[in-house]
Design an enzyme around this catalytic site. Sequence first.
Site, PDB file in Angstrom:
ATOM      1  N   SER A   1       0.853  -1.186   0.000  1.00 51.38           N
ATOM      2  CA  SER A   1       0.000   0.000   0.000  1.00 51.38           C
ATOM      3  C   SER A   1       0.888   1.235   0.000  1.00 51.38           C
ATOM      4  O   SER A   1       2.017   1.183   0.533  1.00 51.38           O
ATOM      5  CB  SER A   1      -0.863   0.018   1.270  1.00 51.38           C
TER       6      SER A   1
ATOM      7  N   TYR B   1      -1.584  -1.046  10.220  1.00 53.58           N
ATOM      8  CA  TYR B   1      -1.671  -1.541   8.831  1.00 53.58           C
ATOM      9  C   TYR B   1      -0.419  -1.106   8.061  1.00 53.58           C
ATOM     10  O   TYR B   1       0.209  -1.909   7.355  1.00 53.58           O
ATOM     11  CB  TYR B   1      -2.950  -0.966   8.234  1.00 53.58           C
TER      12      TYR B   1
HETATM   13  N1  LIG Z   1      -8.635  -0.285  -1.558  1.00 53.71           N
HETATM   14  C1  LIG Z   1      -7.626   0.500  -1.279  1.00 53.71           C
HETATM   15  O1  LIG Z   1      -7.761   1.740  -1.213  1.00 53.71           O
HETATM   16  C2  LIG Z   1      -6.258  -0.079  -1.036  1.00 53.71           C
HETATM   17  C3  LIG Z   1      -5.178   0.796  -0.945  1.00 53.71           C
HETATM   18  C4  LIG Z   1      -3.909   0.278  -0.721  1.00 53.71           C
HETATM   19  C5  LIG Z   1      -3.728  -1.093  -0.610  1.00 53.71           C
HETATM   20  N2  LIG Z   1      -4.798  -1.928  -0.704  1.00 53.71           N
HETATM   21  C6  LIG Z   1      -4.538  -3.363  -0.563  1.00 53.71           C
HETATM   22  O2  LIG Z   1      -5.070  -4.072  -1.657  1.00 53.71           O
HETATM   23  C7  LIG Z   1      -5.402  -5.404  -1.267  1.00 53.71           C
HETATM   24  C8  LIG Z   1      -6.816  -5.725  -1.693  1.00 53.71           C
HETATM   25  O3  LIG Z   1      -7.706  -4.876  -0.978  1.00 53.71           O
HETATM   26  P1  LIG Z   1      -9.169  -4.477  -1.504  1.00 53.71           P
HETATM   27  O4  LIG Z   1      -9.233  -3.002  -1.457  1.00 53.71           O
HETATM   28  O5  LIG Z   1      -9.491  -5.214  -2.746  1.00 53.71           O
HETATM   29  O6  LIG Z   1     -10.009  -5.024  -0.258  1.00 53.71           O
HETATM   30  P2  LIG Z   1     -11.314  -5.940  -0.177  1.00 53.71           P
HETATM   31  O7  LIG Z   1     -11.775  -5.841   1.235  1.00 53.71           O
HETATM   32  O8  LIG Z   1     -12.265  -5.635  -1.293  1.00 53.71           O
HETATM   33  O9  LIG Z   1     -10.719  -7.404  -0.452  1.00 53.71           O
HETATM   34  C9  LIG Z   1      -9.872  -8.054   0.467  1.00 53.71           C
HETATM   35  C10 LIG Z   1     -10.174  -9.536   0.394  1.00 53.71           C
HETATM   36  O10 LIG Z   1      -9.284 -10.214   1.305  1.00 53.71           O
HETATM   37  C11 LIG Z   1     -10.035 -11.230   1.946  1.00 53.71           C
HETATM   38  N3  LIG Z   1      -9.454 -11.568   3.250  1.00 53.71           N
HETATM   39  C12 LIG Z   1      -9.373 -10.784   4.347  1.00 53.71           C
HETATM   40  N4  LIG Z   1      -8.862 -11.475   5.383  1.00 53.71           N
HETATM   41  C13 LIG Z   1      -8.594 -12.734   4.917  1.00 53.71           C
HETATM   42  C14 LIG Z   1      -8.067 -13.912   5.506  1.00 53.71           C
HETATM   43  N5  LIG Z   1      -7.737 -13.956   6.814  1.00 53.71           N
HETATM   44  N6  LIG Z   1      -7.937 -15.025   4.744  1.00 53.71           N
HETATM   45  C15 LIG Z   1      -8.308 -14.995   3.442  1.00 53.71           C
HETATM   46  N7  LIG Z   1      -8.823 -13.910   2.828  1.00 53.71           N
HETATM   47  C16 LIG Z   1      -8.967 -12.798   3.557  1.00 53.71           C
HETATM   48  C17 LIG Z   1     -11.428 -10.627   2.136  1.00 53.71           C
HETATM   49  O11 LIG Z   1     -12.417 -11.618   2.353  1.00 53.71           O
HETATM   50  C18 LIG Z   1     -11.618  -9.861   0.828  1.00 53.71           C
HETATM   51  O12 LIG Z   1     -12.261 -10.638  -0.157  1.00 53.71           O
HETATM   52  C19 LIG Z   1      -5.179  -5.451   0.254  1.00 53.71           C
HETATM   53  O13 LIG Z   1      -3.924  -6.027   0.548  1.00 53.71           O
HETATM   54  C20 LIG Z   1      -5.191  -4.003   0.653  1.00 53.71           C
HETATM   55  O14 LIG Z   1      -4.476  -3.785   1.837  1.00 53.71           O
HETATM   56  C21 LIG Z   1      -6.052  -1.460  -0.923  1.00 53.71           C
END
Ligand SMILES: NC(=O)c1ccc[n+]([C@@H]2O[C@H](COP(=O)([O-])OP(=O)(O)OC[C@H]3O[C@@H](n4cnc5c(N)ncnc54)[C@H](O)[C@@H]3O)[C@@H](O)[C@H]2O)c1
Length: 255
Positions: free
Chosen positions: A142, A155
Amino acid sequence: MKGLRDKVAVVTGGGGGIGAAICRRFAEEDTVVAVLDLDGEAADRVAGEIHAAGGKAKAYPVDLTVQEQVQATVAALEQDLGPIDVLVNNAGWDRAAPFLETDKALWDKIVAVNLYGPLYMHHAVLSRMAARGKGRVVNISSDAARVGSSGESVYAFCKGGLVAFSKTIARELARQKINVNVVCPGPTDTALFRDFAGEGERGEKLRAALIKAIPFGRLGEPEDVAGIVVFLASDEAAFITGQVISVSGGLTMAG
Ligand SMILES: NC(=O)c1ccc[n+]([C@@H]2O[C@H](COP(=O)([O-])OP(=O)(O)OC[C@H]3O[C@@H](n4cnc5c(N)ncnc54)[C@H](O)[C@@H]3O)[C@@H](O)[C@H]2O)c1
């Protein structure tokens, strides 16, 4: 992109916003996709969509915070689909709060998902890749790791750790022809972001402020992140390892 047809790619958190877009993008390259998620129904839905579009995918419900589940899932999916060529550690979780208002129970949960989950996955998959002398890893960190993010201290602690870990194992495993790179999304419109921003007027204000601050004038969409991940997994990126790239519409431009 070169070298992805009929390869096996594992995407953790494949049922969520960014993970599902990564799974769909791999399927467009005729890669076989293992969709891993705590939310088994979401993983099934993504695998089902890929099948309906003529691609190959299989869903695996798994809690990445439990090492035995990770080991069993990796073994089962290699039985089902064949040797893993690509690992994308994408699953993540957070609950926004100022650090001084958080407690150990919350830290433990954030660390379990964002640090231990990827550690277990790397340990289970990389031993197999190292024995075969090839493999690709793309870790989703991130921009919070690179420039900080108020309300996301623990985080960011994990995501920064993931960057340092990735660079270290990129060095350790280079002679086994394993590439390890990191993609850092900026604010991207998914369930995780909507949770972070919060509901109602406060959420709308934060969203508007971010849109104003992002040079491209909009939040990221999951599809904005998928292309670079698939590129880094392809043969086009065979000589790239230990690198970190942001996908943030220009919000961060640190070196
Ligand atoms: N959305 C943003 O703004 C953003 C910004 C920076 C980084 N990220 C990173 O991108 C990645 C994807 O995030 P997203 O925004 O698509 O989030 P999201 O919440 O849509 O998806 C995350 C997925 O991870 C799964 N998950 C969570 N805990 C779990 C576990 N213990 N075992 C298995 N699966 C698990 C959830 O069920 C979910 O389907 C993450 O690593 C997040 O930190 C997102």
